[in-house]
Design a protein around this motif. Structure first.
Motif, PDB file in Angstrom:
ATOM      1  N   SER A 362      46.406  24.692  47.583  1.00 14.56           N
ATOM      2  CA  SER A 362      47.771  24.987  47.160  1.00 14.56           C
ATOM      3  C   SER A 362      48.432  25.986  48.111  1.00 14.56           C
ATOM      4  N   LEU A 363      49.749  26.114  47.929  1.00 14.86           N
ATOM      5  CA  LEU A 363      50.524  27.043  48.749  1.00 14.86           C
ATOM      6  C   LEU A 363      50.082  28.474  48.427  1.00 14.86           C
ATOM      7  N   LEU A 364      49.784  29.265  49.440  1.00 15.27           N
ATOM      8  CA  LEU A 364      49.269  30.611  49.195  1.00 15.27           C
ATOM      9  C   LEU A 364      50.363  31.662  49.276  1.00 15.27           C
ATOM     10  N   ILE A 391      48.824  34.544  55.627  1.00 16.36           N
ATOM     11  CA  ILE A 391      49.162  35.081  54.310  1.00 16.36           C
ATOM     12  C   ILE A 391      49.629  36.527  54.491  1.00 16.36           C
ATOM     13  N   GLY A 392      50.775  36.859  53.895  1.00 21.93           N
ATOM     14  CA  GLY A 392      51.294  38.229  54.003  1.00 21.93           C
ATOM     15  C   GLY A 392      51.936  38.529  55.344  1.00 21.93           C
ATOM     16  N   CYS A 401      51.656  37.288  47.588  1.00 19.38           N
ATOM     17  CA  CYS A 401      50.454  36.541  47.973  1.00 19.38           C
ATOM     18  C   CYS A 401      49.185  37.379  48.075  1.00 19.38           C
ATOM     19  N   ALA A 402      49.266  38.705  47.885  1.00 20.35           N
ATOM     20  CA  ALA A 402      48.050  39.529  48.046  1.00 20.35           C
ATOM     21  C   ALA A 402      46.931  39.031  47.143  1.00 20.35           C
ATOM     22  N   LYS A 403      47.299  38.501  45.973  1.00 19.99           N
ATOM     23  CA  LYS A 403      46.274  38.023  45.023  1.00 19.99           C
ATOM     24  C   LYS A 403      45.448  36.857  45.599  1.00 19.99           C
ATOM     25  N   VAL A 405      44.204  36.832  48.599  1.00 24.26           N
ATOM     26  CA  VAL A 405      43.323  37.352  49.655  1.00 24.26           C
ATOM     27  C   VAL A 405      42.061  37.890  48.986  1.00 24.26           C
ATOM     28  N   PRO A 406      40.861  37.563  49.507  1.00 23.14           N
ATOM     29  CA  PRO A 406      39.626  37.980  48.817  1.00 23.14           C
ATOM     30  C   PRO A 406      39.542  39.478  48.514  1.00 23.14           C
ATOM     31  N   ARG A 407      39.836  40.346  49.509  1.00 26.24           N
ATOM     32  CA  ARG A 407      39.738  41.787  49.217  1.00 26.24           C
ATOM     33  C   ARG A 407      41.151  42.344  49.136  1.00 26.24           C
ATOM     34  N   GLU A 408      41.761  42.123  47.950  1.00 30.75           N
ATOM     35  CA  GLU A 408      43.191  42.393  47.779  1.00 30.75           C
ATOM     36  C   GLU A 408      43.556  43.848  48.078  1.00 30.75           C
ATOM     37  N   ARG A 409      42.767  44.767  47.557  1.00 34.56           N
ATOM     38  CA  ARG A 409      43.113  46.183  47.714  1.00 34.56           C
ATOM     39  C   ARG A 409      43.068  46.609  49.192  1.00 34.56           C
ATOM     40  N   GLU A 410      42.012  46.178  49.878  1.00 30.74           N
ATOM     41  CA  GLU A 410      41.864  46.508  51.298  1.00 30.74           C
ATOM     42  C   GLU A 410      43.035  45.930  52.110  1.00 30.74           C
ATOM     43  N   PHE A 411      43.391  44.690  51.743  1.00 31.94           N
ATOM     44  CA  PHE A 411      44.491  44.016  52.425  1.00 31.94           C
ATOM     45  C   PHE A 411      45.798  44.802  52.219  1.00 31.94           C
ATOM     46  N   LEU A 412      46.053  45.237  50.963  1.00 30.84           N
ATOM     47  CA  LEU A 412      47.301  45.967  50.678  1.00 30.84           C
ATOM     48  C   LEU A 412      47.302  47.329  51.382  1.00 30.84           C
TER      49      LEU A 412
END
Ligand SMILES: Cc1cc2nc3c(=O)[nH]c(=O)nc-3n(C[C@H](O)[C@H](O)[C@H](O)COP(=O)(O)OP(=O)(O)OC[C@H]3O[C@@H](n4cnc5c(N)ncnc54)[C@H](O)[C@@H]3O)c2cc1C
Length: 445
Positions: A362-364, A391-392, A401-403, A405-412
């Motif tokens: 699906s669209l991310l 993504i992002g 779209c952060a949700k 990404v596997p490691r959401e907090r690190e990504f943010l």
């Protein structure tokens, strides 16, 4: 034969791995993080025509001119052939145009005079056109790695090298790996793993701003010697404004860099009423130092490359994303001589297509209609895929779209480093909205 170990999966290491495997040499490539984690994934993705360096660095300019054509032939799927304009916003800059025309002619770089009215800047004093383009550095890097892989290379990501030792390398986890030849393509960090290195590397920080939408569909260059804030490159749905140059290994953008770059962008495009910056990022160029006391810095240093060989260790320094194929060819020629092997360079053949016809799943994220755009590759860790799927990268910068990404907090947290220095006006309000929406989503779920 133990084969060749290549350290670093930036564009140069990936290009060398491809070149050598196409000549039948066994290669193991080791990357401490993910492919394109260094300068290669932190650049504008400008496929230089060479014009930018024609006056100040003719050797590097001529290499860019040749490799511009070579990459357009082998990697058309990863290039947007936008063309490039050089724009003068003052009489002094217009006068520099004469030197530029002359130098481009000498280096066989296409450059044609346009009427100033053809520039996107209505106040431009002079305008010329060349054959710059925009290239996706993430796709270019993994397309090279993928080709190396299907031709027999072993690629280990998340595998760092602590040091180069006699007969091989010592890994971060304490294991050793044997090699006939070690190629050090670790970018600006190459000195840290080889204490005997004879090259002097000057790490040079550059910062780039990302705009909320495209400002222009062509690469824009300021008609003046290379300086801060003189390039705007289209990058998918955004534009990238760059860059700065300072002696540092930091990858955290600073607020004064943001202000200086924005001021220059507004001078280049005064008709764009509002240039909205959504993020900044910084990379470190592995420049070749040419003064032992370090007295020559940043813009004055050549963008040319150099390849050194000492006791079976081949070190690659300098160069540009645009010239990576040529750098790889030169390094591979040296390795072939050292191994006593024969085999011609075959990297002027097209790179494989690594993009799916239909995105997977699906669209991310809606901003760039980001989805699973690349085919499966066993050396890509699922946690790193977001970069290659963009993504992002678009206007929301992760709000929607952060949700995914596997490691959401690190990504943010990583995104925040680039968002914080550019918070002004509308973007400040937008960031508050993003934060509030994240909080609300958490409450609801
Ligand atoms: C801000 C900026 C803008 C730029 N813009 C452009 C542009 O528009 N056009 C252009 O042509 N060029 C541009 N460049 C230059 C270009 O990005 C670089 O020349 C090029 O990417 C260098 O590639 P590399 O593979 O040598 O280094 P890197 O991409 O830095 O790769 C080195 C790799 O080695 C890995 N590594 C490091 N140490 C170890 C270790 N001990 N063990 C294992 N792995 C290790 C790193 O993680 C990294 O992935 C720009 C550079 C910067 C900084």
């Amino acid at each position: 034969m133990s084969g060749v170990v290549v350290i670093g999966a930036g564009i140069v290491g990936a290009g060398i791995a491809r070149d050598l495997t196409l000549r039948g040499i066994p290669v193991t490539l080791l990357e401490r993080e993910a492919p394109a984690s260094g300068a290669s994934g932190r650049c504008h993705g400008l496929l230089h025509s060479g014009a930018r360096y024609a006056v100040t660095d003719p050797a590097a300019a001529a290499e860019c001119a040749r490799e511009n054509l070579a990459l357009k032939a082998i990697a058309p799927g990863y290039i947007e052939d936008t063309g490039g304009l050089f724009v003068a916003v003052s009489e002094g800059e217009a006068a520099y145009g004469d030197k530029l025309l002359d130098a481009c002619k000498k280096a066989s770089i296409p450059m044609e005079e346009l009427s100033a009215a053809e520039s996107p800047n209505r106040k431009a004093v002079r305008c010329m056109r060349t054959n710059d383009a925009a290239i996706d550095p993430f796709l270019l890097t993994i397309a090279n790695l993928y080709d190396a892989r299907i031709n027999g290379a072993i690629v280990h990501t998340r595998t760092g090298v602590r040091s180069i030792v006699e007969g091989g390398v010592l890994l971060d986890d304490g294991r050793t790996l044997k090699a006939d030849i070690v190629i050090n393509a670790a970018g600006h960090a190459c000195g840290a793993i080889n204490k005997d290195m004879r090259l002097s590397i000057q790490p040079d920080k550059g910062t780039i701003l990302v705009t909320e939408r495209r400002l222009c569909d062509v690469v824009l260059n300021r008609m003046r010697p290379p300086s801060d804030g003189d390039i705007i490159v289209p990058g998918h749905t955004t534009s990238l404004i760059g860059t700065t140059s300072s002696r540092s290994t930091s990858t955290i953008p600073a607020r004064d860099e943001y202000r200086a770059l924005l001021r220059e962008a507004k001078a280049m495009l005064p008709d764009n009423e509002e240039i909205r910056i959504i993020r900044a990022f910084s990379g470190v160029r592995p420049l070749l130092g040419n003064a032992l006391d370090g007295s020559i810095e940043g813009r004055a240093l050549s963008r040319d490359h150099h390849i050194d060989e000492n006791n079976g260790i081949v070190t690659v320094a300098g160069g540009k994303l645009t010239t990576y194929r040529l750098i790889a060819e030169t390094a591979a020629n040296k390795v072939m001589r050292l191994l006593g092997e024969r085999g011609e360079c075959r990297t002027k053949t097209p790179l494989p297509n690594i993009l799916r016809d239909e995105p997977d799943g699906s669209l991310l994220c809606n901003c760039e209609r980001a989805a699973g755009r690349i085919i499966a590759m066993d050396f890509l860790n699922p946690e790193d895929l977001w970069k290659f799927n963009r993504i992002g990268f678009g206007a929301c910068q992760g709000m929607r779209c952060a949700k995914n990404v596997p490691r959401e907090r690190e990504f943010l947290e990583e995104r925040w480093k680039g968002i914080k220095p550019v918070l002004d006006d509308i973007q400040l309000k937008q960031t508050y909205l993003s934060w509030a929406s994240q909080m609300l989503q958490r409450d609801i779920s």
